[in-house]
Design a protein around this motif. Structure first.
Motif, mmCIF file in Angstrom:
data_model
loop_
_atom_site.group_PDB
_atom_site.id
_atom_site.type_symbol
_atom_site.label_atom_id
_atom_site.label_comp_id
_atom_site.label_asym_id
_atom_site.label_seq_id
_atom_site.Cartn_x
_atom_site.Cartn_y
_atom_site.Cartn_z
ATOM 1 N N CYS A 32 -9.901 62.538 -0.042
ATOM 2 C CA CYS A 32 -11.095 62.989 -0.801
ATOM 3 C C CYS A 32 -10.794 63.889 -1.777
ATOM 4 O O CYS A 32 -10.076 65.106 -1.431
ATOM 5 N N LEU A 33 -11.088 63.689 -3.071
ATOM 6 C CA LEU A 33 -10.607 64.553 -4.051
ATOM 7 C C LEU A 33 -11.443 65.925 -4.272
ATOM 8 O O LEU A 33 -11.267 66.801 -4.956
ATOM 9 N N ARG A 34 -12.637 65.636 -3.565
ATOM 10 C CA ARG A 34 -13.632 66.897 -3.686
ATOM 11 C C ARG A 34 -13.055 68.035 -2.358
ATOM 12 O O ARG A 34 -12.997 69.040 -2.637
ATOM 13 N N CYS A 35 -13.029 67.296 -1.217
ATOM 14 C CA CYS A 35 -12.965 68.133 -0.108
ATOM 15 C C CYS A 35 -11.429 68.168 0.448
ATOM 16 O O CYS A 35 -11.277 68.918 1.507
ATOM 17 N N PRO A 47 -16.283 60.869 4.621
ATOM 18 C CA PRO A 47 -17.201 61.216 5.806
ATOM 19 C C PRO A 47 -17.534 62.723 5.822
ATOM 20 O O PRO A 47 -18.571 62.946 6.561
ATOM 21 N N ALA A 48 -16.861 63.545 5.331
ATOM 22 C CA ALA A 48 -17.101 65.017 5.395
ATOM 23 C C ALA A 48 -17.799 65.474 4.264
ATOM 24 O O ALA A 48 -19.014 66.230 4.609
ATOM 25 N N CYS A 49 -17.915 64.967 2.991
ATOM 26 C CA CYS A 49 -18.554 65.396 2.069
ATOM 27 C C CYS A 49 -19.627 64.261 1.350
ATOM 28 O O CYS A 49 -20.118 64.613 0.115
ATOM 29 N N LEU A 50 -19.200 63.057 1.708
ATOM 30 C CA LEU A 50 -20.008 61.935 0.877
ATOM 31 C C LEU A 50 -19.502 61.586 -0.694
ATOM 32 O O LEU A 50 -20.064 60.761 -1.174
ATOM 33 N N ALA A 51 -18.643 62.294 -1.049
ATOM 34 C CA ALA A 51 -17.771 62.201 -2.485
ATOM 35 C C ALA A 51 -17.291 60.566 -2.340
ATOM 36 O O ALA A 51 -16.825 60.020 -1.256
#
Length: 139
Positions: A32-35, A47-51
């Motif tokens: 994930c590029l966000r988290c 699955p962690a931040c829905l990004a």
């Protein structure tokens, strides 16, 4: 090499980067590029931040055998000549779990074994992942 078993769809947009990496003899997972959460199998959302934004990052091609099953009868005709054979879930770095065939005598497999990825080139553009007990990758 003649291979008469079902093959994955290496053109599926969601999983194509995974199969392309295997063809290069490299193991990659979505990150994930966000988290920064890693995921395998591939998914359109984290699955962690829905990004939605992700990249395919290299991961170590070694891990610990977390679980396995031994097939004593073929669930599909092309696998009839292979029984008994094992399929195992290997825990990789970042907490990833990856399921694939294990190439080892079924009576010599144990939970906790250290496993190494082997890349089996089946046809142009199709490489399958097989787990082997650590130290046996070049045999």
């Amino acid at each position: 090499m003649s291979y008469d078993k079902p093959l994955p769809d290496v053109t599926d947009p969601l999983t194509a980067p995974f199969w392309h990496a295997l063809a290069e003899h490299e193991l990659r997972a979505q990150r994930c590029l966000r988290c920064g959460t890693y995921r395998l199998p591939a998914a359109p959302l984290c699955p962690a931040c829905l990004a939605k934004a992700s990249e395919w990052a290299p991961v170590e091609a070694t891990g610990t055998l977390w679980s396995y099953i031994v097939y004593h009868r073929a669930l599909a005709a092309p696998f009839a000549g292979d029984v008994p054979y094992a399929v195992g879930e290997v825990e990789l770095e970042h907490g990833l779990h990856l399921l694939s065939r294990i190439d080892a005598p079924v009576d010599q497999i144990a939970i906790g074994d250290q496993m190494t990825a082997r890349y089996d080139d089946i046809s142009p553009g199709v490489t399958l992942l097989t787990w082997i007990p650590e130290g046996k990758a070049d045999e």
